[in-house]
Design an enzyme around this catalytic site. Structure first.
Site, mmCIF file in Angstrom:
data_model
loop_
_atom_site.group_PDB
_atom_site.id
_atom_site.type_symbol
_atom_site.label_atom_id
_atom_site.label_comp_id
_atom_site.label_asym_id
_atom_site.label_seq_id
_atom_site.Cartn_x
_atom_site.Cartn_y
_atom_site.Cartn_z
ATOM 1 N N ARG A 1 -8.530 3.967 13.046
ATOM 2 C CA ARG A 1 -7.620 5.088 13.336
ATOM 3 C C ARG A 1 -7.098 5.075 14.767
ATOM 4 O O ARG A 1 -5.971 5.514 15.019
ATOM 5 C CB ARG A 1 -8.326 6.408 13.056
ATOM 6 C CG ARG A 1 -8.817 6.586 11.633
ATOM 7 C CD ARG A 1 -7.693 6.519 10.634
ATOM 8 N NE ARG A 1 -8.193 6.673 9.259
ATOM 9 C CZ ARG A 1 -7.472 6.427 8.183
ATOM 10 N NH1 ARG A 1 -6.222 5.992 8.304
ATOM 11 N NH2 ARG A 1 -7.983 6.588 6.987
ATOM 12 N N GLU B 1 -9.066 4.085 -2.674
ATOM 13 C CA GLU B 1 -7.794 3.869 -3.369
ATOM 14 C C GLU B 1 -8.011 3.192 -4.726
ATOM 15 O O GLU B 1 -9.024 2.556 -4.967
ATOM 16 C CB GLU B 1 -6.856 2.988 -2.517
ATOM 17 C CG GLU B 1 -6.654 3.533 -1.100
ATOM 18 C CD GLU B 1 -5.465 2.935 -0.372
ATOM 19 O OE1 GLU B 1 -4.602 2.326 -1.034
ATOM 20 O OE2 GLU B 1 -5.403 3.077 0.862
ATOM 21 N N GLN C 1 -4.482 2.360 14.936
ATOM 22 C CA GLN C 1 -3.359 2.831 14.112
ATOM 23 C C GLN C 1 -2.531 3.883 14.854
ATOM 24 O O GLN C 1 -1.302 3.828 14.870
ATOM 25 C CB GLN C 1 -3.916 3.421 12.813
ATOM 26 C CG GLN C 1 -2.862 3.917 11.833
ATOM 27 C CD GLN C 1 -3.475 4.580 10.583
ATOM 28 O OE1 GLN C 1 -4.704 4.609 10.425
ATOM 29 N NE2 GLN C 1 -2.634 5.098 9.717
ATOM 30 N N ASP D 1 0.843 -1.190 0.000
ATOM 31 C CA ASP D 1 0.000 0.000 0.000
ATOM 32 C C ASP D 1 0.882 1.244 0.000
ATOM 33 O O ASP D 1 1.778 1.371 0.829
ATOM 34 C CB ASP D 1 -0.894 -0.009 1.238
ATOM 35 C CG ASP D 1 -2.019 1.005 1.142
ATOM 36 O OD1 ASP D 1 -2.328 1.457 0.020
ATOM 37 O OD2 ASP D 1 -2.601 1.331 2.193
ATOM 38 N N GLU E 1 -10.459 12.504 7.178
ATOM 39 C CA GLU E 1 -10.347 13.834 6.578
ATOM 40 C C GLU E 1 -11.716 14.508 6.422
ATOM 41 O O GLU E 1 -11.851 15.699 6.681
ATOM 42 C CB GLU E 1 -9.673 13.722 5.198
ATOM 43 C CG GLU E 1 -8.249 13.216 5.250
ATOM 44 C CD GLU E 1 -7.794 12.718 3.877
ATOM 45 O OE1 GLU E 1 -7.974 11.509 3.600
ATOM 46 O OE2 GLU E 1 -7.290 13.534 3.086
ATOM 47 N N ASP F 1 -9.250 0.380 1.679
ATOM 48 C CA ASP F 1 -8.283 -0.043 2.699
ATOM 49 C C ASP F 1 -8.823 0.367 4.077
ATOM 50 O O ASP F 1 -8.450 1.390 4.629
ATOM 51 C CB ASP F 1 -6.936 0.632 2.402
ATOM 52 C CG ASP F 1 -5.858 0.208 3.372
ATOM 53 O OD1 ASP F 1 -5.941 -0.911 3.898
ATOM 54 O OD2 ASP F 1 -4.936 1.009 3.615
ATOM 55 N N HIS G 1 -3.922 14.015 0.488
ATOM 56 C CA HIS G 1 -4.169 13.125 1.631
ATOM 57 C C HIS G 1 -3.000 13.184 2.615
ATOM 58 O O HIS G 1 -3.208 13.326 3.825
ATOM 59 C CB HIS G 1 -4.377 11.683 1.159
ATOM 60 C CG HIS G 1 -4.450 10.691 2.279
ATOM 61 N ND1 HIS G 1 -5.506 10.636 3.160
ATOM 62 C CD2 HIS G 1 -3.574 9.731 2.689
ATOM 63 C CE1 HIS G 1 -5.294 9.683 4.056
ATOM 64 N NE2 HIS G 1 -4.128 9.115 3.789
ATOM 65 N N GLU H 1 -10.543 3.914 3.218
ATOM 66 C CA GLU H 1 -9.606 4.664 2.397
ATOM 67 C C GLU H 1 -9.950 4.382 0.937
ATOM 68 O O GLU H 1 -9.982 3.220 0.507
ATOM 69 C CB GLU H 1 -8.146 4.296 2.715
ATOM 70 C CG GLU H 1 -7.766 4.769 4.121
ATOM 71 C CD GLU H 1 -6.284 4.767 4.410
ATOM 72 O OE1 GLU H 1 -5.551 3.955 3.798
ATOM 73 O OE2 GLU H 1 -5.844 5.576 5.261
ATOM 74 N N THR I 1 -9.097 -5.627 3.694
ATOM 75 C CA THR I 1 -8.925 -4.710 2.566
ATOM 76 C C THR I 1 -9.830 -5.238 1.461
ATOM 77 O O THR I 1 -9.721 -6.407 1.081
ATOM 78 C CB THR I 1 -7.459 -4.710 2.074
ATOM 79 O OG1 THR I 1 -6.606 -4.396 3.180
ATOM 80 C CG2 THR I 1 -7.252 -3.699 0.962
ATOM 81 N N LYS J 1 -4.763 -1.795 10.193
ATOM 82 C CA LYS J 1 -5.022 -1.903 8.752
ATOM 83 C C LYS J 1 -5.278 -3.328 8.274
ATOM 84 O O LYS J 1 -5.966 -3.528 7.274
ATOM 85 C CB LYS J 1 -3.796 -1.399 7.974
ATOM 86 C CG LYS J 1 -3.452 0.059 8.199
ATOM 87 C CD LYS J 1 -4.296 0.943 7.337
ATOM 88 C CE LYS J 1 -3.734 2.353 7.318
ATOM 89 N NZ LYS J 1 -4.494 3.203 6.398
HETATM 90 CA CA CA Z 1 -4.092 2.870 2.634
#
Ligand code: CA
Length: 437
Positions: A239, A203, A242, A128, A375, A235, A135, A201, A259, A255
């Site tokens: 948080r 992606e 993490q 990844d 975000e 993904d 971002h 996420e 996925t 994470k």
């Molecule tokens: Ca990611």
């Protein structure tokens, strides 16, 4: 190019797309197919009847597998030949072999509604990246302040980390809310429990073709012939887990619990009309020029519209449509897929057929174009309003997230379809809770 099957005029799955996937039908095992409109063309059947020979005449079949790996390993010349042969077999004024055989059509053309989609590849390794400047700037601003938003290496190399391949799942697979260590209070010891800051996420991912031998880096000149095709990637990220675990070695349990990828792999060749110049990587844009091995001729960027939508339990029960919370575009990536692949192998690391590489969260400059709830809600300080009056900062149990993508230019549309997943409550037996006496 008009196919002999009827397609909706705005279908993103015409002959210019022809994405590959792995599907099964009742009573028949998984094999490789290609999507045309709301149909799936069974490539195993076409291969058995000698209509396509991906590996060359007299060589073994590649489409009777439950993964695309064998086809990916054949390389770009084989992909080009199969794609062009399929376009010929499926167009109204093309080769008659399939078009004019009722028996073959009966066997080889399956309604999309009758298939179950599977993971498109056996993924040996998943990497990844972190290639969207906005971002990285947003996250850096939240955690380190605007002065130190981008780390000193960010404009010189595509930052990445090794993800977990075992938990990559196909669209539609439910995601159990992970539990783990968190430290919500910086002045108190860590606690254990279900993540309260569960996120997505947005992606774009690509699958590697033949790859390279250990010790032999892939040069930029070969990179474009090494990328088989693209999927959407969610993904999922916890948080709170993490934040507590990631220093100094990066993402781990925050994470690797899941996925999700979309089931249809859009061929690299199908996106050729959507190549556009990227942000200049030189002094003209105030950026450092990359080291020679990373320099790529333009156009290196891809113009693909991307959407994030949310469906809460209440919305689902009310029959309301999923609510779009963000729209972004793949052109918001500073580092291209080719640059990611070249950088990944520059030390001699070997990439193999079916390896998945994801771009990192793709955020644009406007708040409505951010590709994560971290975000969008600015670390939970600005809740999003939903049409029914509900709000969201991070995901709740029962929430379903839908990422979709489409490249559009004039009448040409290349659809990616969707990658979806629903959050299930955490497993209450996790974490060694005390046994009942
Ligand atoms: Ca990611």
């Amino acid at each position: 190019m008009t196919p002999f099957l009827d397609l909706a005029s705005d279908s993103g799955f015409g002959l210019a797309n022809l994405p590959y996937g792995v599907f099964s039908t009742a009573g028949h095992p998984a094999r490789v197919g290609v999507r045309l409109g709301d149909w799936v063309v069974d490539l195993d059947v076409l291969e058995q009847h000698g209509l396509i020979a991906a590996a060359g005449a007299g060589r073994g079949p590649v489409f009777n597998h439950a993964s695309l790996n064998a086809f990916m390993a054949l390389g770009a010349d084989a992909w080009d030949a199969v794609r062009s042969r399929l376009q010929d077999l499926l167009r109204a004024d093309g080769a008659p072999d399939l078009r004019d055989s009722a028996t073959l059509r009966e066997h080889a053309i399956v309604p999309l509604a009758d298939v179950t989609m599977h993971l498109p590849a056996e993924i040996g390794d998943y990497t990844d990246f972190y290639s969207s400047r906005q971002h990285a700037t947003n996250v850096g601003t939240m955690f380190r302040g605007p002065e130190n938003a981008l780390m000193p290496n960010w404009l010189h190399l595509p930052v990445g980390y090794h993800g977990r391949a075992s938990s990559v799942v196909v669209s539609g697979t439910d995601v159990v809310r992970p539990s783990g260590q968190q430290r919500p209070d910086d002045d108190a010891p860590p606690v254990f429990g279900p993540s309260k800051l569960l996120d997505i996420e947005l992606e774009l991912g690509f699958f590697v073709g033949p790859g390279n031998d250990l010790g032999s880096p892939l040069p930029m000149a070969e990179a474009s012939r090494q990328i088989f095709g693209f999927v959407l990637v969610n993904d999922w990220s916890a948080r709170d887990i993490q934040k507590w675990e990631y220093v100094p070695l990066g993402p781990f349990l925050g994470k690797n619990f899941a996925t999700s990828v979309s089931p249809w792999v859009v061929p690299y060749a199908a996106l050729e009309p959507f190549r556009i110049p990227g942000e200049a990587q030189d002094a003209s844009a105030g950026n450092p020029e990359p080291l020679p091995y990373l320099r790529q001729p333009e156009p290196r960027s891809l113009d693909i519209d991307l959407t994030v939508a949310l469906e809460t339990t209440a919305m689902r029960e009310a029959g309301a449509a999923p609510h779009v919370v963000a729209t972004s575009n793949a052109k918001n990536l500073y580092w291209s897929p080719e640059q990611q692949l070249v950088h990944h192998t520059v030390n001699g690391c070997n990439a193999r057929p079916g390896d998945l590489m994801a771009s990192g969260t793709i955020s644009g400059e406007e708040p409505g174009s951010y590709g994560s709830f971290l975000e969008l809600s600015w670390r939970g300080t600005r809740p999003l309003s939903l049409p029914d009056g509900d709000t969201r900062t991070f995901l709740r149990d029962g929430d379903r997230v839908l990422l979709s993508g489409e490249a559009v230019r004039g009448d040409l549309r290349i659809g990616f379809g969707e990658v979806t997943g629903t959050i299930l409550p955490s497993d209450s037996t996790a974490g060694g809770l005390p046994l009942a006496s």
